[in-house]
Motif scaffolding. Structure first.
Motif, PDB file in Angstrom:
ATOM      1  N   ILE A  68      -3.318  11.644  -9.894  1.00 20.81           N
ATOM      2  CA  ILE A  68      -2.704  11.051  -8.997  1.00 20.81           C
ATOM      3  C   ILE A  68      -1.401  10.216  -9.224  1.00 20.81           C
ATOM      4  O   ILE A  68      -0.415  10.239  -8.763  1.00 20.81           O
ATOM      5  N   VAL A  69      -1.814   9.159 -10.047  1.00 19.44           N
ATOM      6  CA  VAL A  69      -0.828   8.202 -10.473  1.00 19.44           C
ATOM      7  C   VAL A  69       0.511   8.642 -11.452  1.00 19.44           C
ATOM      8  O   VAL A  69       1.647   8.469 -11.001  1.00 19.44           O
ATOM      9  N   GLU A  70       0.020   9.584 -12.204  1.00 19.12           N
ATOM     10  CA  GLU A  70       1.117  10.390 -12.999  1.00 19.12           C
ATOM     11  C   GLU A  70       2.039  11.073 -12.185  1.00 19.12           C
ATOM     12  O   GLU A  70       3.254  10.927 -12.260  1.00 19.12           O
ATOM     13  N   THR A  71       1.537  11.844 -11.022  1.00 20.17           N
ATOM     14  CA  THR A  71       2.405  12.677 -10.106  1.00 20.17           C
ATOM     15  C   THR A  71       3.307  11.447  -9.425  1.00 20.17           C
ATOM     16  O   THR A  71       4.639  11.747  -9.115  1.00 20.17           O
ATOM     17  N   ALA A  72       2.806  10.386  -8.885  1.00 16.65           N
ATOM     18  CA  ALA A  72       3.662   9.389  -8.193  1.00 16.65           C
ATOM     19  C   ALA A  72       4.828   8.946  -9.322  1.00 16.65           C
ATOM     20  O   ALA A  72       5.927   8.873  -8.513  1.00 16.65           O
ATOM     21  N   GLU A  92      16.168   6.858  -0.062  1.00 15.06           N
ATOM     22  CA  GLU A  92      15.443   6.997  -1.224  1.00 15.06           C
ATOM     23  C   GLU A  92      14.509   5.772  -1.403  1.00 15.06           C
ATOM     24  O   GLU A  92      13.056   6.032  -1.798  1.00 15.06           O
ATOM     25  N   LEU A  93      14.764   4.484  -0.786  1.00 15.96           N
ATOM     26  CA  LEU A  93      13.855   3.704  -0.667  1.00 15.96           C
ATOM     27  C   LEU A  93      12.404   3.857   0.277  1.00 15.96           C
ATOM     28  O   LEU A  93      11.346   3.674   0.019  1.00 15.96           O
ATOM     29  N   ILE A  94      12.924   4.478   1.247  1.00 15.45           N
ATOM     30  CA  ILE A  94      11.842   5.144   2.199  1.00 15.45           C
ATOM     31  C   ILE A  94      10.889   6.039   1.538  1.00 15.45           C
ATOM     32  O   ILE A  94       9.669   6.140   1.703  1.00 15.45           O
ATOM     33  N   ARG A  95      11.686   7.218   0.771  1.00 12.69           N
ATOM     34  CA  ARG A  95      10.770   8.089   0.162  1.00 12.69           C
ATOM     35  C   ARG A  95       9.883   7.381  -0.750  1.00 12.69           C
ATOM     36  O   ARG A  95       8.797   7.780  -0.960  1.00 12.69           O
ATOM     37  N   MET A  96      10.390   6.386  -1.688  1.00  8.40           N
ATOM     38  CA  MET A  96       9.677   5.763  -2.679  1.00  8.40           C
ATOM     39  C   MET A  96       8.271   5.069  -1.966  1.00  8.40           C
ATOM     40  O   MET A  96       7.278   5.160  -2.612  1.00  8.40           O
ATOM     41  N   ARG A  97       8.632   4.410  -0.752  1.00 12.66           N
ATOM     42  CA  ARG A  97       7.431   3.815  -0.350  1.00 12.66           C
ATOM     43  C   ARG A  97       6.296   4.872   0.194  1.00 12.66           C
ATOM     44  O   ARG A  97       5.149   4.611   0.099  1.00 12.66           O
ATOM     45  N   GLU A  98       6.833   6.009   0.651  1.00 13.83           N
ATOM     46  CA  GLU A  98       5.853   7.078   1.410  1.00 13.83           C
ATOM     47  C   GLU A  98       5.219   7.488   0.031  1.00 13.83           C
ATOM     48  O   GLU A  98       4.048   7.739   0.154  1.00 13.83           O
ATOM     49  N   LEU A 100       4.561   6.096  -2.829  1.00 13.58           N
ATOM     50  CA  LEU A 100       3.617   4.922  -3.396  1.00 13.58           C
ATOM     51  C   LEU A 100       2.481   4.837  -2.394  1.00 13.58           C
ATOM     52  O   LEU A 100       1.418   4.817  -2.843  1.00 13.58           O
ATOM     53  N   ALA A 101       2.574   4.921  -1.203  1.00 10.54           N
ATOM     54  CA  ALA A 101       1.491   4.888  -0.253  1.00 10.54           C
ATOM     55  C   ALA A 101       0.591   6.120  -0.215  1.00 10.54           C
ATOM     56  O   ALA A 101      -0.634   5.886  -0.367  1.00 10.54           O
ATOM     57  N   GLN A 102       0.948   7.191  -0.467  1.00  4.30           N
ATOM     58  CA  GLN A 102       0.192   8.392  -0.893  1.00  4.30           C
ATOM     59  C   GLN A 102      -0.605   8.171  -2.139  1.00  4.30           C
ATOM     60  O   GLN A 102      -1.751   8.763  -2.189  1.00  4.30           O
ATOM     61  N   ALA A 103       0.012   7.664  -2.894  1.00  9.88           N
ATOM     62  CA  ALA A 103      -0.664   7.589  -4.469  1.00  9.88           C
ATOM     63  C   ALA A 103      -1.843   6.520  -4.295  1.00  9.88           C
ATOM     64  O   ALA A 103      -2.786   6.820  -4.572  1.00  9.88           O
ATOM     65  N   TRP A 104      -1.613   5.267  -3.610  1.00 13.56           N
ATOM     66  CA  TRP A 104      -2.562   4.225  -3.358  1.00 13.56           C
ATOM     67  C   TRP A 104      -3.581   4.732  -2.535  1.00 13.56           C
ATOM     68  O   TRP A 104      -4.800   4.658  -2.845  1.00 13.56           O
ATOM     69  N   ASP A 105      -3.269   5.553  -1.514  1.00 13.21           N
ATOM     70  CA  ASP A 105      -4.234   6.190  -0.668  1.00 13.21           C
ATOM     71  C   ASP A 105      -5.093   7.238  -1.647  1.00 13.21           C
ATOM     72  O   ASP A 105      -6.280   7.381  -1.510  1.00 13.21           O
ATOM     73  N   GLY A 106      -4.370   8.001  -2.240  1.00 15.99           N
ATOM     74  CA  GLY A 106      -5.353   9.028  -2.941  1.00 15.99           C
ATOM     75  C   GLY A 106      -6.024   8.463  -3.996  1.00 15.99           C
ATOM     76  O   GLY A 106      -7.236   8.887  -4.417  1.00 15.99           O
ATOM     77  N   ILE A 107      -5.574   7.328  -4.830  1.00 21.90           N
ATOM     78  CA  ILE A 107      -6.528   6.689  -5.577  1.00 21.90           C
ATOM     79  C   ILE A 107      -7.897   6.220  -4.794  1.00 21.90           C
ATOM     80  O   ILE A 107      -8.934   6.256  -5.221  1.00 21.90           O
ATOM     81  N   ARG A 108      -7.589   5.470  -3.777  1.00 17.95           N
ATOM     82  CA  ARG A 108      -8.813   4.853  -2.673  1.00 17.95           C
ATOM     83  C   ARG A 108      -9.714   5.952  -2.501  1.00 17.95           C
ATOM     84  O   ARG A 108     -10.791   5.936  -2.477  1.00 17.95           O
ATOM     85  N   GLN A 109      -9.244   7.191  -2.106  1.00 17.91           N
ATOM     86  CA  GLN A 109      -9.897   8.325  -1.752  1.00 17.91           C
ATOM     87  C   GLN A 109     -10.639   8.926  -2.850  1.00 17.91           C
ATOM     88  O   GLN A 109     -11.749   9.305  -2.711  1.00 17.91           O
ATOM     89  N   CYS A 139       0.122   0.398 -12.783  1.00 18.79           N
ATOM     90  CA  CYS A 139       0.787  -1.105 -13.050  1.00 18.79           C
ATOM     91  C   CYS A 139       2.165  -0.722 -13.530  1.00 18.79           C
ATOM     92  O   CYS A 139       3.020  -1.558 -13.228  1.00 18.79           O
ATOM     93  N   LYS A 140       2.461   0.586 -13.701  1.00 16.61           N
ATOM     94  CA  LYS A 140       3.992   0.989 -13.867  1.00 16.61           C
ATOM     95  C   LYS A 140       4.860   1.231 -12.493  1.00 16.61           C
ATOM     96  O   LYS A 140       5.912   1.013 -12.403  1.00 16.61           O
ATOM     97  N   LEU A 141       3.832   1.656 -11.628  1.00 15.50           N
ATOM     98  CA  LEU A 141       4.497   1.660 -10.286  1.00 15.50           C
ATOM     99  C   LEU A 141       4.935   0.296  -9.627  1.00 15.50           C
ATOM    100  O   LEU A 141       4.154  -0.541  -9.821  1.00 15.50           O
ATOM    101  N   MET A 142       5.726   0.393  -8.902  1.00 14.63           N
ATOM    102  CA  MET A 142       6.239  -0.951  -8.065  1.00 14.63           C
ATOM    103  C   MET A 142       5.118  -1.644  -7.447  1.00 14.63           C
ATOM    104  O   MET A 142       4.691  -0.830  -6.435  1.00 14.63           O
ATOM    105  N   ASP A 143       5.006  -2.742  -7.625  1.00 15.44           N
ATOM    106  CA  ASP A 143       3.997  -3.499  -6.676  1.00 15.44           C
ATOM    107  C   ASP A 143       2.739  -3.049  -6.406  1.00 15.44           C
ATOM    108  O   ASP A 143       2.527  -2.758  -5.037  1.00 15.44           O
TER     109      ASP A 143
END
Length: 185
Positions: A68-72, A92-98, A100-109, A139-143
């Motif tokens: 999940i995090v590697e893909t992000a 690009e910033l909007i896409r990056m935020r999307e 990241l949100a998918q990655a964080w949600d994927g980890i939580r799920q 931790c490599k991903l932004m914030d």
């Protein structure tokens, strides 16, 4: 599990597993991961590298958290080695935020669907490329969100002291990538 290496699963015939004589190697010379298709899907499924994994097998599911995090990480927009979020165009910033949100949600799920302490620990301790764990990659991903980092630490606290192949701890990556004080504290 070694009997699954280099095989393809054909969803059209149920869970029939067929050999693939021309199976490509995964990254680092490791064989690619073979998975079962998600319920309700048909066709042949094969994953390699950073592809997501749809499976109920714990052997493959252990690597899913890392994937999940590697893909992000691999899908983050970049303007070169020295880019930061200030260098990105608005799209690009909007896409990056999307992403990241998918990655964080994927980890939580993933964590919500795996309440077993053993499963969580095995997944959090899984090391991928360059000896990184899911905690390193997050931790490599932004914030990274504090709840995600805390959850990963609760799964396997010892991973906070594991250096990657460059000698960096997850804390080093978090500092270098703008983690909040809640994450660093």
């Amino acid at each position: 599990m070694s009997d699954l290496v280099g095989r393809t699963i054909n969803a059209a015939t149920g869970d029939g597993i067929t050999s693939s004589s021309a199976a490509p190697s995964g990254r680092g010379g490791r064989p690619p991961v073979t998975t079962r298709p998600a319920p309700g899907r048909t066709g042949s499924y094969r994953t390699a590298g950073a592809s997501t994994i749809a499976t109920d097998d714990i052997g493959h599911d252990v690597s899913r958290l890392y994937a999940i995090v590697e893909t992000a990480m691999m899908n983050m927009p970049s303007n070169g080695a020295e880019s930061s979020k200030d260098d990105l165009r608005p799209t690009e910033l909007i896409r990056m935020r999307e992403l990241l949100a998918q990655a964080w949600d994927g980890i939580r799920q993933w964590l919500d669907s795996h309440p077993s302490r053993t499963d969580r620990s095995q997944a959090a301790m899984h090391q991928g490329q360059f000896l990184t764990t899911a905690l390193h990659m997050a931790c490599k991903l932004m914030d990274p969100p504090a709840d995600v980092v805390t959850s990963l630490l609760e799964c396997a606290p010892e991973t906070a002291t594991w250096p990657d192949s460059n000698g960096w701890l997850p804390l080093h990556h978090a500092c270098a990538n703008g983690a909040s004080g809640r994450v660093l504290g």
